[in-house]
Design an enzyme around this catalytic site. Structure first.
Site, PDB file in Angstrom:
ATOM      1  N   GLN A  99      23.869  17.869  66.342  1.00  0.00           N
ATOM      2  CA  GLN A  99      22.921  17.068  65.553  1.00  0.00           C
ATOM      3  C   GLN A  99      22.913  17.616  64.129  1.00  0.00           C
ATOM      4  OE1 GLN A  99      18.860  17.066  66.986  1.00  0.00           O
ATOM      5  NE2 GLN A  99      18.190  15.606  65.429  1.00  0.00           N
ATOM      6  N   HIS A 105      17.286  10.277  65.942  1.00  0.00           N
ATOM      7  CA  HIS A 105      17.936   8.997  65.655  1.00  0.00           C
ATOM      8  C   HIS A 105      18.877   8.621  66.783  1.00  0.00           C
ATOM      9  CE1 HIS A 105      20.267  12.283  63.808  1.00  0.00           C
ATOM     10  NE2 HIS A 105      21.355  11.587  64.124  1.00  0.00           N
TER      11      HIS A 105
END
Ligand code: AMP
Length: 118
Positions: A99, A105
């Site tokens: 990430q 998201h």
């Protein structure tokens, strides 16, 4: 649980309108916009407006509902963008999940193959 905007977070800046984005969808809780470095012909991100850093930080019932809405929205927005033959959804979490942006998201990637990545 509320999460104040993080002034150093690029996605909070997009939510605040301080950084431009190519918006796909906006409502009171969620924002969707095209990824700046797409892996596929159509590649957009769905984010909560609240600064929830990772899936580890999704805690209470309101977050459960938010996560459900993020996935519920994915096929609807994909169809709006002409993605009718399927798509990938990816959520990267933490360092081992690669990430890069610390604001939760969902990646939604679709369109005719071959893709740049993925
Ligand atoms: P991840 O590795 O899951 O954290 O992915 C973060 C994604 O955010 C990457 O695909 C980036 O290309 C994308 N990204 C970073 N900054 C922006 C931005 N300003 N606008 C749109 N997408 C961005």
């Amino acid at each position: 649980m509320t999460h104040p905007a993080d002034p150093g977070c690029i996605f909070c800046k997009i939510v605040a309108g301080q950084v431009p984005s190519r918006k796909v969808h906006e409502d009171d809780q969620l924002l969707a916009f095209h990824d700046i470095a797409p892996w596929a012909p159509v590649h957009f991100l769905i984010i909560p407006k609240a600064h929830i850093p990772t899936l580890y930080d999704a805690s209470d019932e309101s977050h459960q509902a938010l996560l459900g809405r993020m996935l519920w929205l994915a096929p609807r927005l994909a169809l709006q963008l002409g993605v009718t033959n399927g798509f990938r959804t990816v959520i990267n979490t933490g360092p081992d999940g690669h990430q890069e942006v610390g604001h939760l998201h969902v990646h939604v990637m679709g369109g005719p193959r071959p893709w740049a990545r993925g």
